[in-house]
Design a protein around this motif. Structure first.
Motif, PDB file in Angstrom:
ATOM      1  N   ASP A  74       1.091  -0.860   0.022  1.00  0.00           N
ATOM      2  CA  ASP A  74      -0.242   0.030  -0.275  1.00  0.00           C
ATOM      3  C   ASP A  74       0.601   1.267   0.515  1.00  0.00           C
ATOM      4  O   ASP A  74       0.589   2.440  -0.581  1.00  0.00           O
ATOM      5  CB  ASP A  74      -0.767   0.180   1.244  1.00  0.00           C
ATOM      6  CG  ASP A  74      -1.362   0.981   1.165  1.00  0.00           C
ATOM      7  OD1 ASP A  74      -2.606   1.394  -0.030  1.00  0.00           O
ATOM      8  OD2 ASP A  74      -2.170   1.592   2.130  1.00  0.00           O
ATOM      9  N   ALA A  75       2.076   1.116   0.305  1.00  0.00           N
ATOM     10  CA  ALA A  75       2.948   2.144   0.559  1.00  0.00           C
ATOM     11  C   ALA A  75       3.514   2.371  -0.962  1.00  0.00           C
ATOM     12  O   ALA A  75       3.683   3.655  -0.832  1.00  0.00           O
ATOM     13  CB  ALA A  75       3.986   2.147   1.337  1.00  0.00           C
ATOM     14  N   MET A  76       3.470   1.466  -1.190  1.00  0.00           N
ATOM     15  CA  MET A  76       5.505   1.876  -2.232  1.00  0.00           C
ATOM     16  C   MET A  76       4.086   2.089  -3.410  1.00  0.00           C
ATOM     17  O   MET A  76       4.493   2.918  -4.714  1.00  0.00           O
ATOM     18  CB  MET A  76       5.439  -0.046  -2.771  1.00  0.00           C
ATOM     19  CG  MET A  76       6.468   0.079  -1.374  1.00  0.00           C
ATOM     20  SD  MET A  76       7.581  -1.514  -1.437  1.00  0.00           S
ATOM     21  CE  MET A  76       8.350  -1.068  -3.073  1.00  0.00           C
ATOM     22  N   TYR A  77       2.786   1.151  -3.517  1.00  0.00           N
ATOM     23  CA  TYR A  77       2.782   0.963  -5.248  1.00  0.00           C
ATOM     24  C   TYR A  77       1.672   2.994  -5.666  1.00  0.00           C
ATOM     25  O   TYR A  77       1.480   3.429  -6.524  1.00  0.00           O
ATOM     26  CB  TYR A  77       0.610   0.562  -5.781  1.00  0.00           C
ATOM     27  CG  TYR A  77      -0.295   0.510  -4.714  1.00  0.00           C
ATOM     28  CD1 TYR A  77      -0.659   1.776  -5.067  1.00  0.00           C
ATOM     29  CD2 TYR A  77      -0.114  -0.236  -3.653  1.00  0.00           C
ATOM     30  CE1 TYR A  77      -2.217   1.816  -4.681  1.00  0.00           C
ATOM     31  CE2 TYR A  77      -1.312   0.111  -2.851  1.00  0.00           C
ATOM     32  CZ  TYR A  77      -2.206   1.067  -3.325  1.00  0.00           C
ATOM     33  OH  TYR A  77      -4.135   0.625  -2.440  1.00  0.00           O
ATOM     34  N   ARG A  78       1.731   3.556  -4.338  1.00  0.00           N
ATOM     35  CA  ARG A  78       0.789   4.572  -4.188  1.00  0.00           C
ATOM     36  C   ARG A  78       1.392   5.968  -4.746  1.00  0.00           C
ATOM     37  O   ARG A  78       1.240   6.496  -5.083  1.00  0.00           O
ATOM     38  CB  ARG A  78       0.242   5.326  -2.693  1.00  0.00           C
ATOM     39  CG  ARG A  78      -0.636   4.856  -2.077  1.00  0.00           C
ATOM     40  CD  ARG A  78      -0.565   4.834  -0.569  1.00  0.00           C
ATOM     41  NE  ARG A  78      -1.967   4.230  -0.561  1.00  0.00           N
ATOM     42  CZ  ARG A  78      -3.586   4.344   0.027  1.00  0.00           C
ATOM     43  NH1 ARG A  78      -4.130   6.258  -0.428  1.00  0.00           N
ATOM     44  NH2 ARG A  78      -4.805   3.527   0.102  1.00  0.00           N
ATOM     45  N   VAL A  79       2.665   6.000  -4.809  1.00  0.00           N
ATOM     46  CA  VAL A  79       3.879   7.214  -5.323  1.00  0.00           C
ATOM     47  C   VAL A  79       3.254   7.093  -6.805  1.00  0.00           C
ATOM     48  O   VAL A  79       3.841   7.658  -7.461  1.00  0.00           O
ATOM     49  CB  VAL A  79       4.988   6.002  -5.204  1.00  0.00           C
ATOM     50  CG1 VAL A  79       5.638   6.173  -3.879  1.00  0.00           C
ATOM     51  CG2 VAL A  79       5.713   4.964  -5.708  1.00  0.00           C
ATOM     52  N   VAL A  80       2.882   5.672  -7.600  1.00  0.00           N
ATOM     53  CA  VAL A  80       2.098   6.042  -8.875  1.00  0.00           C
ATOM     54  C   VAL A  80       1.181   5.443  -8.962  1.00  0.00           C
ATOM     55  O   VAL A  80      -0.076   6.931 -10.546  1.00  0.00           O
ATOM     56  CB  VAL A  80       3.527   4.838  -9.525  1.00  0.00           C
ATOM     57  CG1 VAL A  80       4.947   5.157  -9.608  1.00  0.00           C
ATOM     58  CG2 VAL A  80       3.081   3.630  -9.291  1.00  0.00           C
ATOM     59  N   ALA A 121       8.776   7.504 -13.310  1.00  0.00           N
ATOM     60  CA  ALA A 121       9.494   7.814 -12.374  1.00  0.00           C
ATOM     61  C   ALA A 121       8.975   9.338 -12.207  1.00  0.00           C
ATOM     62  O   ALA A 121       9.887   9.517 -10.986  1.00  0.00           O
ATOM     63  CB  ALA A 121      10.892   7.703 -12.714  1.00  0.00           C
ATOM     64  N   SER A 122       8.637  10.207 -13.456  1.00  0.00           N
ATOM     65  CA  SER A 122       8.653  12.050 -12.791  1.00  0.00           C
ATOM     66  C   SER A 122       7.379  11.465 -12.141  1.00  0.00           C
ATOM     67  O   SER A 122       7.207  11.849 -11.085  1.00  0.00           O
ATOM     68  CB  SER A 122       8.792  12.271 -14.091  1.00  0.00           C
ATOM     69  OG  SER A 122       9.217  12.698 -15.074  1.00  0.00           O
ATOM     70  N   ALA A 123       6.492  11.271 -11.913  1.00  0.00           N
ATOM     71  CA  ALA A 123       5.783  10.822 -10.951  1.00  0.00           C
ATOM     72  C   ALA A 123       5.958  10.183  -9.362  1.00  0.00           C
ATOM     73  O   ALA A 123       5.273  10.915  -8.461  1.00  0.00           O
ATOM     74  CB  ALA A 123       4.332   9.947 -11.416  1.00  0.00           C
ATOM     75  N   ALA A 124       7.049   9.284  -9.459  1.00  0.00           N
ATOM     76  CA  ALA A 124       7.588   8.592  -7.839  1.00  0.00           C
ATOM     77  C   ALA A 124       8.043   9.372  -7.143  1.00  0.00           C
ATOM     78  O   ALA A 124       8.200   9.734  -6.093  1.00  0.00           O
ATOM     79  CB  ALA A 124       8.172   7.368  -8.228  1.00  0.00           C
ATOM     80  N   VAL A 125       9.066  10.613  -8.077  1.00  0.00           N
ATOM     81  CA  VAL A 125      10.236  10.840  -8.344  1.00  0.00           C
ATOM     82  C   VAL A 125       9.195  12.642  -7.328  1.00  0.00           C
ATOM     83  O   VAL A 125      10.019  13.017  -6.182  1.00  0.00           O
ATOM     84  CB  VAL A 125      11.581  11.056  -8.351  1.00  0.00           C
ATOM     85  CG1 VAL A 125      12.224  12.450  -8.322  1.00  0.00           C
ATOM     86  CG2 VAL A 125      12.072  10.119  -8.947  1.00  0.00           C
ATOM     87  N   GLY A 126       8.357  12.596  -7.874  1.00  0.00           N
ATOM     88  CA  GLY A 126       7.633  14.066  -7.662  1.00  0.00           C
ATOM     89  C   GLY A 126       6.391  13.222  -6.331  1.00  0.00           C
ATOM     90  O   GLY A 126       6.786  14.531  -5.405  1.00  0.00           O
ATOM     91  N   ALA A 127       6.412  12.230  -6.044  1.00  0.00           N
ATOM     92  CA  ALA A 127       5.696  11.729  -5.179  1.00  0.00           C
ATOM     93  C   ALA A 127       6.804  12.361  -3.488  1.00  0.00           C
ATOM     94  O   ALA A 127       6.257  12.449  -2.716  1.00  0.00           O
ATOM     95  CB  ALA A 127       4.936  11.042  -4.757  1.00  0.00           C
TER      96      ALA A 127
END
Length: 229
Positions: A74-80, A121-127
């Motif tokens: 749950d904590a990991m997939y939400r970064v994208v 990657a932009s979505a994840a790093v942005g989060a």
């Protein structure tokens, strides 16, 4: 003027752009039908709120994972996953239009996997940047703008390379991001935009920097291809 009668009415988009856009389109279509009472009955009215609860990125959840080492799915997939759900129809419309337009321009130069990598990657790093650079902020992050800003970063890279190749003013490449941030600043002052801009700026930088790595054939190949266009 002679025109090819067999030419498609719209310029074709790279398939990866549709692959990235269709989940957002499908999500918004379902939510619009639900809000109109056409699917889901009475429960459908609350589907957007439920989708936001399921897919939104939570800075507090990520901080808890860091602090405890408990990296739950749950904590990991939400970064994208937060890019899938928009706050309303207007936001969804703008995100999809920008995604299609920028995806086409970037996808005509970059390979399909590079477009997907920059977007995700932009979505994840942005989060992550949204969490780290705004300590104590617990406001969930939703919507596809950070991922789109990553594509803006890649598009800026292409313009910048062209300016370098032709000896033009390199700072002109950053005109789009400057204008967008200026508009966002004004709207933020008038209506209160929170700290979403932090995620967007980080995502833009991610897309721009990552382009140096994923550009087809490296720096020289990009210059050669842009000169031929």
């Amino acid at each position: 003027m002679n025109r090819d009668p067999n030419a498609p009415p719209l310029n074709p988009l790279p398939w990866i752009v549709w692959a990235l856009a269709l989940p957002l389109i499908a999500m918004e279509v379902v939510l619009q039908l639900a809000e109109a009472g056409l699917v889901g009955g009475q429960a459908g009215i609350g589907w957007r709120y439920q989708a936001l609860e399921r897919f939104a990125f939570s800075p507090d959840l990520l901080r808890h994972a860091w602090a405890t080492g408990n990296w739950t799915p749950d904590a990991m997939y939400r970064v994208v996953s937060y890019v899938l759900v928009q706050g309303n129809f207007t936001a969804a419309l703008f995100v999809v239009v920008l995604l299609l337009a920028l995806g086409k321009m970037v996808g005509e130069v970059f390979r399909w996997w590079a477009v997907a990598l920059i977007y995700l990657a932009s979505a994840a790093v942005g989060a992550v940047g949204y969490t780290v650079l705004v300590p104590g902020n617990g406001v969930p992050l939703i919507g596809g703008y950070p991922a789109v800003y990553g594509l803006i970063g890649a598009f800026t890279f292409l313009i910048w390379v062209r300016q370098v190749a032709t000896g033009g003013n390199q700072f002109r490449a950053f005109g789009l991001i400057g204008a967008l941030l200026g508009i966002q600043f004004v709207f933020g002052m008038l209506f209160g935009g929170g700290y979403v801009w932090v995620a967007e700026v980080v995502a833009f930088a991610t897309g721009f920097v990552l382009s140096f790595v994923v550009a087809p054939g490296g720096w020289g190949r990009v210059i050669s291809k842009l000169r031929r266009r």
